[in-house]
Structures are given as C-alpha cells and as structure tokens.
Design a protein around this motif. Structure first.
Motif, PDB file in Angstrom:
ATOM      1  N   ALA A 128      25.321 -12.964  40.958  1.00  0.00           N
ATOM      2  CA  ALA A 128      25.838 -12.641  39.623  1.00  0.00           C
ATOM      3  C   ALA A 128      26.708 -13.774  39.103  1.00  0.00           C
ATOM      4  CB  ALA A 128      26.635 -11.334  39.670  1.00  0.00           C
ATOM      5  N   GLU A 129      27.499 -14.371  39.974  1.00  0.00           N
ATOM      6  CA  GLU A 129      28.326 -15.511  39.571  1.00  0.00           C
ATOM      7  C   GLU A 129      27.453 -16.684  39.110  1.00  0.00           C
ATOM      8  OE1 GLU A 129      31.718 -18.531  41.401  1.00  0.00           O
ATOM      9  OE2 GLU A 129      30.646 -17.179  42.747  1.00  0.00           O
ATOM     10  N   ASN A 130      26.412 -16.987  39.883  1.00  0.00           N
ATOM     11  CA  ASN A 130      25.506 -18.074  39.508  1.00  0.00           C
ATOM     12  C   ASN A 130      24.776 -17.781  38.203  1.00  0.00           C
ATOM     13  OD1 ASN A 130      26.252 -19.458  41.801  1.00  0.00           O
ATOM     14  ND2 ASN A 130      24.453 -18.866  42.979  1.00  0.00           N
ATOM     15  N   GLN A 131      24.375 -16.534  38.016  1.00  0.00           N
ATOM     16  CA  GLN A 131      23.689 -16.146  36.790  1.00  0.00           C
ATOM     17  C   GLN A 131      24.623 -16.277  35.591  1.00  0.00           C
ATOM     18  OE1 GLN A 131      22.125 -12.164  36.870  1.00  0.00           O
ATOM     19  NE2 GLN A 131      20.961 -12.435  34.993  1.00  0.00           N
ATOM     20  N   ALA A 132      25.876 -15.895  35.757  1.00  0.00           N
ATOM     21  CA  ALA A 132      26.851 -16.017  34.668  1.00  0.00           C
ATOM     22  C   ALA A 132      27.082 -17.484  34.321  1.00  0.00           C
ATOM     23  CB  ALA A 132      28.168 -15.351  35.057  1.00  0.00           C
ATOM     24  N   GLN A 133      27.175 -18.349  35.332  1.00  0.00           N
ATOM     25  CA  GLN A 133      27.359 -19.775  35.080  1.00  0.00           C
ATOM     26  C   GLN A 133      26.160 -20.370  34.349  1.00  0.00           C
ATOM     27  OE1 GLN A 133      28.139 -21.260  39.019  1.00  0.00           O
ATOM     28  NE2 GLN A 133      30.342 -20.884  38.871  1.00  0.00           N
ATOM     29  N   ALA A 134      24.956 -19.989  34.747  1.00  0.00           N
ATOM     30  CA  ALA A 134      23.755 -20.489  34.086  1.00  0.00           C
ATOM     31  C   ALA A 134      23.687 -20.002  32.638  1.00  0.00           C
ATOM     32  CB  ALA A 134      22.509 -20.045  34.854  1.00  0.00           C
ATOM     33  N   SER A 135      24.037 -18.758  32.416  1.00  0.00           N
ATOM     34  CA  SER A 135      24.022 -18.207  31.056  1.00  0.00           C
ATOM     35  C   SER A 135      25.069 -18.897  30.184  1.00  0.00           C
ATOM     36  CB  SER A 135      24.275 -16.705  31.090  1.00  0.00           C
ATOM     37  OG  SER A 135      23.226 -16.050  31.773  1.00  0.00           O
ATOM     38  N   ALA A 136      26.213 -19.207  30.754  1.00  0.00           N
ATOM     39  CA  ALA A 136      27.244 -19.924  30.005  1.00  0.00           C
ATOM     40  C   ALA A 136      26.741 -21.309  29.612  1.00  0.00           C
ATOM     41  CB  ALA A 136      28.522 -20.030  30.825  1.00  0.00           C
ATOM     42  N   LYS A 137      25.977 -21.955  30.490  1.00  0.00           N
ATOM     43  CA  LYS A 137      25.399 -23.265  30.173  1.00  0.00           C
ATOM     44  C   LYS A 137      24.398 -23.153  29.024  1.00  0.00           C
ATOM     45  CE  LYS A 137      26.686 -26.661  32.899  1.00  0.00           C
ATOM     46  NZ  LYS A 137      27.367 -27.817  32.375  1.00  0.00           N
ATOM     47  N   VAL A 138      23.604 -22.084  29.019  1.00  0.00           N
ATOM     48  CA  VAL A 138      22.645 -21.869  27.928  1.00  0.00           C
ATOM     49  C   VAL A 138      23.395 -21.730  26.605  1.00  0.00           C
ATOM     50  CG1 VAL A 138      20.949 -20.252  26.970  1.00  0.00           C
ATOM     51  CG2 VAL A 138      20.832 -20.890  29.374  1.00  0.00           C
ATOM     52  N   ILE A 139      24.450 -20.937  26.597  1.00  0.00           N
ATOM     53  CA  ILE A 139      25.247 -20.744  25.380  1.00  0.00           C
ATOM     54  C   ILE A 139      25.878 -22.060  24.953  1.00  0.00           C
ATOM     55  CG2 ILE A 139      27.295 -19.594  24.443  1.00  0.00           C
ATOM     56  CD1 ILE A 139      26.583 -17.209  26.318  1.00  0.00           C
ATOM     57  N   GLU A 140      26.410 -22.808  25.906  1.00  0.00           N
ATOM     58  CA  GLU A 140      27.041 -24.099  25.594  1.00  0.00           C
ATOM     59  C   GLU A 140      26.025 -25.081  25.013  1.00  0.00           C
ATOM     60  OE1 GLU A 140      29.553 -27.637  27.889  1.00  0.00           O
ATOM     61  OE2 GLU A 140      28.788 -25.933  29.020  1.00  0.00           O
ATOM     62  N   THR A 141      24.828 -25.123  25.582  1.00  0.00           N
ATOM     63  CA  THR A 141      23.783 -26.018  25.089  1.00  0.00           C
ATOM     64  C   THR A 141      23.353 -25.626  23.684  1.00  0.00           C
ATOM     65  OG1 THR A 141      23.025 -26.409  27.350  1.00  0.00           O
ATOM     66  CG2 THR A 141      21.478 -26.925  25.578  1.00  0.00           C
ATOM     67  N   ALA A 142      23.191 -24.330  23.433  1.00  0.00           N
ATOM     68  CA  ALA A 142      22.820 -23.875  22.090  1.00  0.00           C
ATOM     69  C   ALA A 142      23.914 -24.235  21.090  1.00  0.00           C
ATOM     70  CB  ALA A 142      22.572 -22.364  22.091  1.00  0.00           C
ATOM     71  N   ASP A 143      25.160 -24.120  21.501  1.00  0.00           N
ATOM     72  CA  ASP A 143      26.284 -24.481  20.638  1.00  0.00           C
ATOM     73  C   ASP A 143      26.258 -25.983  20.321  1.00  0.00           C
ATOM     74  OD1 ASP A 143      28.797 -23.996  19.253  1.00  0.00           O
ATOM     75  OD2 ASP A 143      29.765 -24.982  20.951  1.00  0.00           O
ATOM     76  N   ASN A 144      25.998 -26.792  21.327  1.00  0.00           N
ATOM     77  CA  ASN A 144      25.910 -28.242  21.112  1.00  0.00           C
ATOM     78  C   ASN A 144      24.751 -28.610  20.192  1.00  0.00           C
ATOM     79  OD1 ASN A 144      28.140 -28.744  22.716  1.00  0.00           O
ATOM     80  ND2 ASN A 144      26.940 -29.122  24.553  1.00  0.00           N
ATOM     81  N   MET A 145      23.618 -27.920  20.371  1.00  0.00           N
ATOM     82  CA  MET A 145      22.461 -28.186  19.503  1.00  0.00           C
ATOM     83  C   MET A 145      22.780 -27.822  18.061  1.00  0.00           C
ATOM     84  SD  MET A 145      19.197 -26.993  21.837  1.00  0.00           S
ATOM     85  CE  MET A 145      18.357 -26.437  20.412  1.00  0.00           C
ATOM     86  N   LEU A 146      23.437 -26.691  17.873  1.00  0.00           N
ATOM     87  CA  LEU A 146      23.806 -26.264  16.529  1.00  0.00           C
ATOM     88  C   LEU A 146      24.765 -27.276  15.906  1.00  0.00           C
ATOM     89  CD1 LEU A 146      23.634 -24.154  14.295  1.00  0.00           C
ATOM     90  CD2 LEU A 146      25.510 -22.938  15.400  1.00  0.00           C
ATOM     91  N   GLY A 147      25.727 -27.753  16.698  1.00  0.00           N
ATOM     92  CA  GLY A 147      26.641 -28.774  16.200  1.00  0.00           C
ATOM     93  C   GLY A 147      25.925 -30.042  15.806  1.00  0.00           C
TER      94      GLY A 147
END
Length: 93
Positions: A67-86
């Motif tokens: 669950a910890e690894n899944q949360a970290q991976a999901s946070a990376k997805v959100i961060e990448t989408a945020d960077n792309m939007l920026g």
C-alpha cells in the motif's frame, strides 16, 4: 493525453492504497499477541472480543508495504500530471 484522466488515475490509485493500508492495519490490530517468556502478559480490554486471526501477520505487513508503494506511485502520477499541465500552460501563454 487527457490531463484530467491522469489526475483521476492518480487519485484513484491513492484511494485504493489508503483502503489497502487500512485493511492491513485492521488485520494487524486483530492479531493475538503471544507473550514473550519472562514478560508480563498484556491484558485485553473487556469490551474487546478475542478475534481469531484470519491472515498471518507477515502477509498483513507485506500488504501494508505494498500500500505504501502504491501510494508513492500514485503520488508520482499526480505530480507528473501537474508538471504536464504546468508545461502546457507555459507554452500557451
């Protein structure tokens, strides 16, 4: 690529990780503690019933780590989408 769908995937993954961690924590909490020789036995509260463990504690701990690894991976997805939007906003301006 639709940015909103990347955000949604990240949030859904993060929610799933949260559910998995909560379930693993419940399973760990339900495990009966075997006292170590020479240590005083831990008293259970009267309001709690003894629960027969359904899952070995090692499996619950592994699920907690997953669950910890899944949360970290999901946070990376959100961060990448945020960077792309920026980046998209920067190129539009």
């Amino acid at each position: 690529m639709n940015i909103q769908s990347a955000f949604d995937s990240g949030v859904a993954g993060f929610n799933k990780a949260n559910e998995r961690a909560a379930e693993a924590a419940r399973e760990i909490n339900q495990q009966q503690v075997t006292p170590v020789q020479g240590q005083p036995e831990v008293q259970q509260a009267e309001s709690q019933e003894a629960v027969e463990p359904n899952t070995p504690i090692t499996e619950s701990l592994i699920n907690l780590r997953l669950a910890e690894n899944q949360a970290q991976a999901s946070a990376k997805v959100i961060e990448t989408a945020d960077n792309m939007l920026g980046s998209l906003i920067d190129t539009k301006v």
